[in-house]
Scaffold this motif. Structure first.
Motif, PDB file in Angstrom:
ATOM      1  N   LEU A 155      -4.657 -47.053 -44.197  1.00  0.00           N
ATOM      2  CA  LEU A 155      -4.986 -45.666 -43.852  1.00  0.00           C
ATOM      3  C   LEU A 155      -3.719 -44.851 -43.598  1.00  0.00           C
ATOM      4  CD1 LEU A 155      -8.042 -46.182 -41.457  1.00  0.00           C
ATOM      5  CD2 LEU A 155      -8.070 -45.135 -43.726  1.00  0.00           C
ATOM      6  N   GLY A 156      -2.753 -45.453 -42.889  1.00  0.00           N
ATOM      7  CA  GLY A 156      -1.496 -44.762 -42.628  1.00  0.00           C
ATOM      8  C   GLY A 156      -0.744 -44.462 -43.908  1.00  0.00           C
ATOM      9  N   GLY A 157      -0.733 -45.437 -44.828  1.00  0.00           N
ATOM     10  CA  GLY A 157      -0.060 -45.239 -46.104  1.00  0.00           C
ATOM     11  C   GLY A 157      -0.686 -44.131 -46.924  1.00  0.00           C
ATOM     12  N   ILE A 158      -2.013 -44.085 -46.961  1.00  0.00           N
ATOM     13  CA  ILE A 158      -2.718 -43.036 -47.704  1.00  0.00           C
ATOM     14  C   ILE A 158      -2.416 -41.660 -47.114  1.00  0.00           C
ATOM     15  CG2 ILE A 158      -5.010 -42.095 -48.256  1.00  0.00           C
ATOM     16  CD1 ILE A 158      -5.988 -44.993 -48.476  1.00  0.00           C
ATOM     17  N   CYS A 159      -2.413 -41.593 -45.786  1.00  0.00           N
ATOM     18  CA  CYS A 159      -2.096 -40.318 -45.117  1.00  0.00           C
ATOM     19  C   CYS A 159      -0.698 -39.836 -45.499  1.00  0.00           C
ATOM     20  CB  CYS A 159      -2.184 -40.490 -43.599  1.00  0.00           C
ATOM     21  SG  CYS A 159      -3.862 -40.629 -42.954  1.00  0.00           S
ATOM     22  N   ALA A 160       0.262 -40.767 -45.471  1.00  0.00           N
ATOM     23  CA  ALA A 160       1.635 -40.393 -45.809  1.00  0.00           C
ATOM     24  C   ALA A 160       1.734 -39.907 -47.247  1.00  0.00           C
ATOM     25  CB  ALA A 160       2.568 -41.586 -45.598  1.00  0.00           C
ATOM     26  N   CYS A 161       1.034 -40.568 -48.149  1.00  0.00           N
ATOM     27  CA  CYS A 161       1.089 -40.192 -49.567  1.00  0.00           C
ATOM     28  C   CYS A 161       0.521 -38.802 -49.804  1.00  0.00           C
ATOM     29  CB  CYS A 161       0.339 -41.223 -50.414  1.00  0.00           C
ATOM     30  SG  CYS A 161       1.129 -42.839 -50.421  1.00  0.00           S
ATOM     31  N   ILE A 162      -0.542 -38.459 -49.087  1.00  0.00           N
ATOM     32  CA  ILE A 162      -1.109 -37.116 -49.195  1.00  0.00           C
ATOM     33  C   ILE A 162      -0.075 -36.088 -48.747  1.00  0.00           C
ATOM     34  CG2 ILE A 162      -2.854 -35.538 -48.245  1.00  0.00           C
ATOM     35  CD1 ILE A 162      -4.755 -37.959 -48.098  1.00  0.00           C
ATOM     36  N   GLY A 163       0.609 -36.390 -47.651  1.00  0.00           N
ATOM     37  CA  GLY A 163       1.658 -35.492 -47.166  1.00  0.00           C
ATOM     38  C   GLY A 163       2.831 -35.396 -48.120  1.00  0.00           C
ATOM     39  N   TYR A 164       3.172 -36.513 -48.782  1.00  0.00           N
ATOM     40  CA  TYR A 164       4.262 -36.507 -49.758  1.00  0.00           C
ATOM     41  C   TYR A 164       3.936 -35.601 -50.940  1.00  0.00           C
ATOM     42  CZ  TYR A 164       6.430 -40.632 -47.538  1.00  0.00           C
ATOM     43  OH  TYR A 164       7.046 -41.494 -46.678  1.00  0.00           O
ATOM     44  N   VAL A 165       2.722 -35.750 -51.468  1.00  0.00           N
ATOM     45  CA  VAL A 165       2.325 -34.982 -52.653  1.00  0.00           C
ATOM     46  C   VAL A 165       2.298 -33.493 -52.337  1.00  0.00           C
ATOM     47  CG1 VAL A 165       0.416 -34.490 -54.226  1.00  0.00           C
ATOM     48  CG2 VAL A 165       1.041 -36.859 -53.730  1.00  0.00           C
ATOM     49  N   GLU A 166       1.660 -33.136 -51.237  1.00  0.00           N
ATOM     50  CA  GLU A 166       1.551 -31.714 -50.884  1.00  0.00           C
ATOM     51  C   GLU A 166       2.912 -31.140 -50.518  1.00  0.00           C
ATOM     52  OE1 GLU A 166      -0.920 -28.948 -51.520  1.00  0.00           O
ATOM     53  OE2 GLU A 166      -1.898 -30.879 -51.165  1.00  0.00           O
ATOM     54  N   GLY A 167       3.707 -31.914 -49.786  1.00  0.00           N
ATOM     55  CA  GLY A 167       5.032 -31.447 -49.397  1.00  0.00           C
ATOM     56  C   GLY A 167       5.983 -31.339 -50.574  1.00  0.00           C
ATOM     57  N   GLY A 168       5.896 -32.317 -51.497  1.00  0.00           N
ATOM     58  CA  GLY A 168       6.748 -32.271 -52.684  1.00  0.00           C
ATOM     59  C   GLY A 168       6.440 -31.064 -53.553  1.00  0.00           C
ATOM     60  N   GLU A 169       5.159 -30.721 -53.643  1.00  0.00           N
ATOM     61  CA  GLU A 169       4.754 -29.560 -54.441  1.00  0.00           C
ATOM     62  C   GLU A 169       5.235 -28.259 -53.794  1.00  0.00           C
ATOM     63  OE1 GLU A 169       2.982 -27.313 -57.466  1.00  0.00           O
ATOM     64  OE2 GLU A 169       3.509 -29.424 -57.326  1.00  0.00           O
ATOM     65  N   LEU A 170       5.079 -28.143 -52.479  1.00  0.00           N
ATOM     66  CA  LEU A 170       5.532 -26.939 -51.778  1.00  0.00           C
ATOM     67  C   LEU A 170       7.052 -26.784 -51.852  1.00  0.00           C
ATOM     68  CD1 LEU A 170       3.666 -26.324 -48.388  1.00  0.00           C
ATOM     69  CD2 LEU A 170       4.037 -24.720 -50.260  1.00  0.00           C
ATOM     70  N   SER A 171       7.759 -27.911 -51.893  1.00  0.00           N
ATOM     71  CA  SER A 171       9.223 -27.871 -51.915  1.00  0.00           C
ATOM     72  C   SER A 171       9.781 -27.345 -53.222  1.00  0.00           C
ATOM     73  CB  SER A 171       9.785 -29.279 -51.652  1.00  0.00           C
ATOM     74  OG  SER A 171       9.454 -29.724 -50.355  1.00  0.00           O
ATOM     75  N   ARG A 172       8.925 -27.191 -54.219  1.00  0.00           N
ATOM     76  CA  ARG A 172       9.382 -26.603 -55.484  1.00  0.00           C
ATOM     77  C   ARG A 172       9.591 -25.102 -55.365  1.00  0.00           C
ATOM     78  NH1 ARG A 172       5.499 -29.524 -60.055  1.00  0.00           N
ATOM     79  NH2 ARG A 172       6.594 -31.538 -60.073  1.00  0.00           N
ATOM     80  N   LYS A 173       8.903 -24.473 -54.428  1.00  0.00           N
ATOM     81  CA  LYS A 173       9.022 -23.019 -54.288  1.00  0.00           C
ATOM     82  C   LYS A 173       9.579 -22.596 -52.928  1.00  0.00           C
ATOM     83  CE  LYS A 173       4.419 -21.968 -52.437  1.00  0.00           C
ATOM     84  NZ  LYS A 173       3.227 -21.094 -52.566  1.00  0.00           N
TER      85      LYS A 173
END
Length: 291
Positions: A155-173
């Motif tokens: 569960l912790g790993g899945i939570c982190a991955c969701i944050g990685y994906v959303e954060g990585g996308e936001l970091s493009r702009k």
């Protein structure tokens, strides 16, 4: 140095910081309540992030971005720290290193679902193989059962991955440092309240090692690590730089051996290698499909 290489180098620094999270958490739970650690480290990081945003005079996020920051916060500010810290109360950090070895693959899968990509059947088959390896490892280590510690780590790993994906996308702009800062600041009120209720006066007598470990968890994997990780993803590309995560299980195993005296067992190393191999294979299939 081209952008991809620069992004991977910066991302690598972030991964080195993240790889110490489990063993350092294991040290802190000897002295502190796991919930105090989870909320307290986020609260301290949030105060530093607030000072950073104030110094930079960053504008308030839009309503659309605010929702994305909330998703990031649920993943990497609340979900991952709470689940993994509680898991470390009774679990082994070397065991957790193998279970969380699936994170790069989970990040890719979540990214595929989030951005509605259509990878090949082979990608999904390899993904299931990787998940099967982790489950097999958990069963073998748990004497034929999937323990609650394994569940918390997943569960912790899945939570982190969701944050990685959303954060990585936001970091493009957006400035990557601003991304993690706002995620911490919007969750700061909750973290401050929960830190107050989970704090015990006995913690004031904790030794230097306990408090140093707590401060490390607060400032580095909770905050500064994302400076490097999100910036690396933004510079070199999410698909390319996320492959740096492949070394994280091995770095965590080495850190567990160094800080905690955990033995580098053949079983841990073999399954870490097999899980990482499925991640490499799945990413190649995903890239081939998209080109």
């Amino acid at each position: 140095m081209n952008k991809e290489s620069k992004g991977m180098l910066i991302g690598f620094i972030g991964i080195l910081i993240f790889s110490l999270t489990l063993p350092i958490s294991k040290i802190t739970v000897v002295t502190f309540n796991p919930y105090f650690i989870a909320f307290g480290r986020a609260a301290l990081a949030g105060l530093v992030a607030l000072a950073y945003l104030s110094y930079k005079q960053e504008p308030l996020p839009s309503k659309t971005d605010l929702v994305k920051f909330a998703v990031i916060a649920l993943g990497v500010v609340f979900g991952f720290p709470i689940f993994t810290t509680v898991a470390m109360q009774d679990g082994s950090s070397s065991h957790g290193a193998v279970i969380l070895g699936m994170m790069p693959l989970a990040t890719t899968v979540i990214g595929v679902i989030r951005f509605k990509e259509r990878p090949s059947i082979g990608f999904w088959l390899v993904s299931m193989l990787g998940a099967g390896l982790v489950i097999t490892y958990a069963f073998l280590k748990g004497s034929g059962s999937f323990t609650y510690i394994d569940g918390l780590l997943v569960l912790g790993g899945i939570c982190a991955c969701i944050g990685y994906v959303e954060g990585g996308e936001l970091s493009r702009k957006m400035n990557p440092r601003t991304v993690i800062s706002w995620a911490l600041v919007i969750s700061l009120p909750i973290n401050l309240v929960m830190t107050y209720f989970t704090f015990s006066s006995s913690y004031l007598n904790a030794d230097v090692i306990a408090w140093t470990s707590f401060v490390y968890l607060s400032l580095f994997p909770m905050y500064l690590g994302f400076f490097f990780w999100y910036e690396g993803l933004a510079i070199g590309g999410i698909a390319r730089v996320s492959q740096v995560q492949l070394i994280q299980p091995f770095c965590t195993l080495l850190a567990s051996s160094f800080f905690l005296g955990d033995h580098l067992t053949a079983m841990n190393m073999v399954f870490a290698f097999l899980v990482v191999s499925t991640v490499i294979l799945s990413k190649r299939m995903l890239v081939k499909r998209s080109t």
